[in-house]
Design a protein around this motif. Structure first.
Motif, PDB file in Angstrom:
ATOM      1  N   GLY A 114      37.404  36.149  44.852  1.00 18.20           N
ATOM      2  CA  GLY A 114      38.502  36.983  44.670  1.00 18.20           C
ATOM      3  C   GLY A 114      39.755  36.535  44.762  1.00 18.20           C
ATOM      4  O   GLY A 114      39.367  35.479  45.360  1.00 18.20           O
ATOM      5  N   THR A 115      40.758  36.910  44.597  1.00 21.44           N
ATOM      6  CA  THR A 115      41.567  36.087  44.676  1.00 21.44           C
ATOM      7  C   THR A 115      43.358  37.877  44.476  1.00 21.44           C
ATOM      8  O   THR A 115      42.851  38.900  44.202  1.00 21.44           O
ATOM      9  CB  THR A 115      42.298  35.668  43.421  1.00 21.44           C
ATOM     10  OG1 THR A 115      43.635  34.922  43.499  1.00 21.44           O
ATOM     11  CG2 THR A 115      42.702  36.307  42.268  1.00 21.44           C
ATOM     12  N   GLN A 116      43.986  37.264  45.691  1.00 21.16           N
ATOM     13  CA  GLN A 116      44.769  38.679  46.429  1.00 21.16           C
ATOM     14  C   GLN A 116      46.217  38.469  44.909  1.00 21.16           C
ATOM     15  O   GLN A 116      46.946  37.232  44.948  1.00 21.16           O
ATOM     16  CB  GLN A 116      45.142  38.468  47.353  1.00 21.16           C
ATOM     17  CG  GLN A 116      46.293  40.134  47.263  1.00 21.16           C
ATOM     18  CD  GLN A 116      45.819  40.768  47.561  1.00 21.16           C
ATOM     19  OE1 GLN A 116      44.573  41.392  48.021  1.00 21.16           O
ATOM     20  NE2 GLN A 116      46.349  41.569  47.166  1.00 21.16           N
ATOM     21  N   VAL A 117      46.255  39.531  44.005  1.00 20.91           N
ATOM     22  CA  VAL A 117      47.394  40.240  43.318  1.00 20.91           C
ATOM     23  C   VAL A 117      48.551  40.729  43.950  1.00 20.91           C
ATOM     24  O   VAL A 117      47.840  41.976  44.053  1.00 20.91           O
ATOM     25  CB  VAL A 117      47.965  39.963  41.717  1.00 20.91           C
ATOM     26  CG1 VAL A 117      48.407  40.433  41.222  1.00 20.91           C
ATOM     27  CG2 VAL A 117      46.558  39.530  41.413  1.00 20.91           C
ATOM     28  N   THR A 118      50.104  40.526  44.297  1.00 18.64           N
ATOM     29  CA  THR A 118      50.917  41.621  44.588  1.00 18.64           C
ATOM     30  C   THR A 118      51.940  41.533  44.089  1.00 18.64           C
ATOM     31  O   THR A 118      52.538  40.569  44.034  1.00 18.64           O
ATOM     32  CB  THR A 118      50.895  41.002  46.407  1.00 18.64           C
ATOM     33  OG1 THR A 118      49.964  40.947  46.817  1.00 18.64           O
ATOM     34  CG2 THR A 118      51.315  42.289  46.959  1.00 18.64           C
TER      35      THR A 118
END
Length: 121
Positions: A114-118
């Motif tokens: 997973g990779t965080q997108v904000t």
């Protein structure tokens, strides 16, 4: 076995763009359809997009259709998710997935970390 490593997440303002990448290891990468899913805080993981192994067919969730584009490069063992016109509701952890059958994209064999997108408003 297929190992998946996502990259490209980060913080972006609403209306901006990001491109996620998912690097796969394993000789069988090209045999899999590849998908992207996402999970917002406090919500269940949901489907975003899928691309067939032969690079011809794609399918998107209604919420991202027209804004996101999934693609793959089998020579580089990489799948991409180009995200344009981002909205705050796109904020989530994005996961790459190896899917045995394009037509049944919810059945996932392998997940990335997973990779965080904000997306800020």
């Amino acid at each position: 076995q297929v190992q998946l490593v996502e990259s490209g997440g980060g913080l972006v303002q609403a209306g901006g763009s990001l491109r996620l990448s998912c690097a796969a290891s394993g000789r069988t990468f090209s045999r899999y359809a590849m998908g992207w899913f996402r999970q917002a805080s406090g919500k269940e993981r949901e489907f975003v997009a899928v691309v067939s192994w032969s690079v011809g067919s794609t399918y998107y969730a209604d919420s991202v259709k027209g804004r996101f584009t999934i693609s793959r490069d089998n020579a580089k063992n990489t799948v991409y998710l180009q995200m344009n016109s981002l909205k705050p509701e796109d904020t989530a952890v994005y996961y790459c997935a190896a899917v045995p059958r394009y037509s049944n994209y919810e059945e996932v064999d392998y997940w990335g970390q997973g990779t965080q997108v904000t997306v800020s408003s």
